[in-house]
Each structure stands twice: as structure tokens, then as C-alpha cells.
Design an enzyme around this catalytic site. Sequence first.
Site, PDB file in Angstrom:
ATOM      1  N   ASP A 107      -3.684 -12.722   5.210  1.00  0.00           N
ATOM      2  CA  ASP A 107      -4.959 -12.218   5.720  1.00  0.00           C
ATOM      3  C   ASP A 107      -6.165 -12.755   4.952  1.00  0.00           C
ATOM      4  OD1 ASP A 107      -4.302 -10.745   3.489  1.00  0.00           O
ATOM      5  OD2 ASP A 107      -4.325  -8.804   4.491  1.00  0.00           O
TER       6      ASP A 107
ATOM      7  N   HIS B   6       0.809  -1.219   0.000  1.00  0.00           N
ATOM      8  CA  HIS B   6       0.000   0.000   0.000  1.00  0.00           C
ATOM      9  C   HIS B   6       0.845   1.273   0.000  1.00  0.00           C
ATOM     10  CE1 HIS B   6      -3.528  -2.394   0.599  1.00  0.00           C
ATOM     11  NE2 HIS B   6      -3.164  -2.811   1.799  1.00  0.00           N
TER      12      HIS B   6
ATOM     13  N   ASP C  90      -3.155 -11.001  -1.414  1.00  0.00           N
ATOM     14  CA  ASP C  90      -3.532 -10.432  -0.133  1.00  0.00           C
ATOM     15  C   ASP C  90      -5.029 -10.109  -0.138  1.00  0.00           C
ATOM     16  OD1 ASP C  90      -1.844  -8.830   2.257  1.00  0.00           O
ATOM     17  OD2 ASP C  90      -3.790  -7.926   1.808  1.00  0.00           O
TER      18      ASP C  90
ATOM     19  N   GLY D  85      -1.990   2.255   4.995  1.00  0.00           N
ATOM     20  CA  GLY D  85      -2.272   0.886   5.415  1.00  0.00           C
ATOM     21  C   GLY D  85      -1.098   0.150   6.031  1.00  0.00           C
TER      22      GLY D  85
END
Length: 291
Positions: free
Chosen positions: A192, A74, A109, A82
Site C-alpha cells: 500500500d 494491526h 506498510d 484494521g
Amino acid sequence: RFHDAAYVAALREASTLGRVQPWMRERHGLGTLENPVFPGLYDRAALSVGGSILAAAHVAAGGSALHAPGGTHHGFRDHASGFCFFSDPVFAILTLLDQGKRVLYVDLDAHHGDGVEAAFAGDRRVRTISVHEEGRWPFTGLLQDEAGGTGFNLPVPARMNDNEFALIIDGAVLSLARGFAPDAVVITMGADALAGDPLSSLAISNVALWRAVESLVACVPSAVVLGGGGYNPWTLARAWAGMWGRLSGQPIPDHLPAAAKACLRGLTCDLVDEDEMQADWLETLADAPRP
């Protein structure tokens, strides 16, 4: 080479002082809830970049390299976003471009790889593909967003399982990858997207994630794999360790040795409640399939 010199200087100053000036927050996004200043911040961000450069240099003549703390996707040229301060995936790609390679970037991600996509928008030497949860922060990466003709975005629904993930990888990502005929790939794997992560609603197993990464690595002579995000330390540690094991040809044990179990038992996380803990997070390396 990529980041604005004034931003680099501001990040170094904020890290040294341990605080930010108002202009640093306004201009560069530093000192916010999602981009906090903490001891060692500059060194952490710079080492992440160095790791990605080194990983890309290692695979110049072929092979694969894993840089688990990399994948800060990010980060933008002149501001943090982020929890990402410098964009280490950009530097992995630049290093491979210096070797004359066509580079594929694949982001698995749970959050859209917005910073990397923006960095190479319109650059025909690079193709970016991002698979991410629909409607999740940073709320970019819509299906129709094409990044100047060089980007592909595949937003997926919440609770995506292993079969659905495999359908996306086999039916879309690998086709887009091979159609570009890359010489090298940079992958932000992202833990994640795994079941149990508190900052996404996706539900795949680490085995499905490893399989996806391996299928992309097999498409090219040179591959750099970056760890990316992940906010459950138990699923994150197991995903990274297992990815290293798979890439280096080591068997995945049915049960973890005592030292590994002790390491996992010593982890803590304010984002994961005690009643959300799963027994296999402390006992095994590979998840059970989540079909």
C-alpha cells in the site's frame, strides 16, 4: 499463545454463525466496517498465523521465506483492528525467539505496525521499526513513540518517492537494524506504499520496495518476508510476484506472459476507478522508477 482465549473463541463463533453478538463488537471489535465477518473468516485468520509460523521454522538454519498473505500487523491480543484478526507477524517473531534468536521487525506498510509494536514493547530481544505515512490511520507511531525503548517510528510525508524512500532505508533503517545485531528479521513489506494505492498517498515503485526488502534480508542469516497491506489488486499482485522472483533469484521479465496478463485483466476493485488504471499494471512486473 499470544491472543486471549476468549477472543479466539469469539472469533471462531462469529465465523461459524456468520454474525456477531453485540458484546463481540463491543469487546473484540468484530463485525465493524473495518473488521467484517465473512465466510471462512476464522480459517483465513488461522491459516495466516500458520503460514508465518511455518515460514519462520523454514529459516531456522538460515535463508529467507516469503509468506505473501501474512502481515496482519494491526491485530491485538484481545481485539481485531484494521482488517487484521490474528497477528501473524507476532507468531513469526515468537517462533524465531524460540530458536534463541534476536529478532528485528521492520514494517514498510503505509500504515503504522501498531499491533506488533505493542506486542513486544519493552522486550529487549526484539527491535521494531515502522516506516509509515504520517497522519494516516491508525494515527499512531509518532517519531517520539519508542515502545518502551524497543521501538523506532519513522513517519514519512505523503507522496514519498523512490529517492526519499531510499534515503530513509539507507540513512536510518539499515543503521538501526545493524546496530541491534539481529540474528533474524521479520519484514512486513506492504504494497500500500506503492503509487496507485487508494488507501495511502505514498508514491514509491515496486522496484524501490523490493530493493529495501532485499537490503534488510542481506543483513541477517534468517529472514521472513510478509506481504502486508495493499488495496490496489494490480499493484499488489505484481509486488508480491516480483518479490518472490527477486528473493528466489529469478529474472524479472520486461513484459509479462499472456497468462499473467489475463490474470491481471480479470481483477476488479471498487476502490480504483477506470480512469485511474495504468497501462503498465497489466503489461509489466516491474514499475518504472519514481524519482
